[in-house]
Design a protein around this motif. Sequence first.
Motif, PDB file in Angstrom:
ATOM      1  N   SER A 177       0.644 -11.378   5.225  1.00 16.24           N
ATOM      2  CA  SER A 177       0.416  -9.809   4.896  1.00 16.24           C
ATOM      3  C   SER A 177       1.694  -9.265   6.450  1.00 16.24           C
ATOM      4  O   SER A 177       0.639  -9.979   6.779  1.00 16.24           O
ATOM      5  CB  SER A 177       0.029  -8.890   3.963  1.00 16.24           C
TER       6      SER A 177
ATOM      7  N   ARG B 160       1.824  -5.316   8.535  1.00 17.22           N
ATOM      8  CA  ARG B 160       1.664  -3.694   8.907  1.00 17.22           C
ATOM      9  C   ARG B 160       3.198  -3.245   9.229  1.00 17.22           C
ATOM     10  O   ARG B 160       2.497  -3.592  10.465  1.00 17.22           O
ATOM     11  CB  ARG B 160       0.791  -2.998   8.978  1.00 17.22           C
TER      12      ARG B 160
ATOM     13  N   SER C 293       4.995   0.137  11.582  1.00 16.38           N
ATOM     14  CA  SER C 293       4.276   1.343  11.237  1.00 16.38           C
ATOM     15  C   SER C 293       5.949   1.675  12.532  1.00 16.38           C
ATOM     16  O   SER C 293       6.074   1.716  13.374  1.00 16.38           O
ATOM     17  CB  SER C 293       3.009   1.366  12.496  1.00 16.38           C
TER      18      SER C 293
ATOM     19  N   PHE D 171       4.983  -3.411  -1.477  1.00 12.39           N
ATOM     20  CA  PHE D 171       4.806  -3.179  -0.662  1.00 12.39           C
ATOM     21  C   PHE D 171       4.300  -1.622  -1.036  1.00 12.39           C
ATOM     22  O   PHE D 171       4.691  -1.074  -1.527  1.00 12.39           O
ATOM     23  CB  PHE D 171       6.404  -2.910  -0.654  1.00 12.39           C
ATOM     24  N   THR D 172       3.602  -0.671  -0.174  1.00 12.82           N
ATOM     25  CA  THR D 172       3.205   0.553   0.327  1.00 12.82           C
ATOM     26  C   THR D 172       3.557   1.245   1.256  1.00 12.82           C
ATOM     27  O   THR D 172       3.556   1.138   2.496  1.00 12.82           O
ATOM     28  CB  THR D 172       1.419   0.806  -0.127  1.00 12.82           C
TER      29      THR D 172
ATOM     30  N   SER E 194       3.255   5.207   3.366  1.00 11.67           N
ATOM     31  CA  SER E 194       2.458   6.008   3.675  1.00 11.67           C
ATOM     32  C   SER E 194       2.889   6.568   4.761  1.00 11.67           C
ATOM     33  O   SER E 194       3.749   5.823   5.803  1.00 11.67           O
ATOM     34  CB  SER E 194       1.174   5.585   3.594  1.00 11.67           C
TER      35      SER E 194
ATOM     36  N   SER F  35       4.180   4.086   7.885  1.00 10.50           N
ATOM     37  CA  SER F  35       3.794   2.881   7.945  1.00 10.50           C
ATOM     38  C   SER F  35       4.000   2.174   6.277  1.00 10.50           C
ATOM     39  O   SER F  35       5.004   3.412   5.526  1.00 10.50           O
ATOM     40  CB  SER F  35       2.591   2.733   7.962  1.00 10.50           C
TER      41      SER F  35
ATOM     42  N   GLN G 129       3.037  -0.609   4.500  1.00 11.03           N
ATOM     43  CA  GLN G 129       2.083  -2.060   4.057  1.00 11.03           C
ATOM     44  C   GLN G 129       3.116  -3.007   3.230  1.00 11.03           C
ATOM     45  O   GLN G 129       3.186  -2.750   2.019  1.00 11.03           O
ATOM     46  CB  GLN G 129       0.657  -1.805   3.257  1.00 11.03           C
TER      47      GLN G 129
ATOM     48  N   ASN H  54       3.115  -6.692   0.784  1.00 11.53           N
ATOM     49  CA  ASN H  54       1.429  -7.267   0.947  1.00 11.53           C
ATOM     50  C   ASN H  54       2.249  -8.871   0.279  1.00 11.53           C
ATOM     51  O   ASN H  54       3.053  -8.727  -0.438  1.00 11.53           O
ATOM     52  CB  ASN H  54       0.640  -6.926   0.041  1.00 11.53           C
TER      53      ASN H  54
END
Length: 120
Positions: free
Chosen positions: A17, A19, A21, A67-68, A70, A79, A81, A83
């Motif tokens: 994973s 992340r 930003s 993927f997410t 936010s 961002s 995320q 995974n």
Amino acid sequence: QVQLVESGGGLVQAGGSLRLSCAASGSIFGRNAMGWYRQAPGKQREVVATISSSGRTNIEASVTGRFTISGDNAKKMVSLQMNSLKPEDTAVYYCNVGVMRPSYYSPNYWGQGTQVTVSS
């Protein structure tokens, strides 16, 4: 002048994973969405995910469930995320700010990009 600065890229093994930003500075008046694109070697830049000021998200099919996105349009931050990363996710990832139209997203400002490399 709008500037976007990405962070969080790097090298990860498949299944891992990361992340990403992104923070924007300057006036983004009139822009109501932020998003992430990526460009793999020899391929066209493609949209990965977008998020509107109302919180509505769109995720590209190949990363759905992994993927997410936010963000907070008011704070000019977004961002991603990521995974269960796969080698085919290897690309330069670009943050952007733009306008969410009724049927498409139009990016206006771009970050410099951050490299994501997934090893098999």
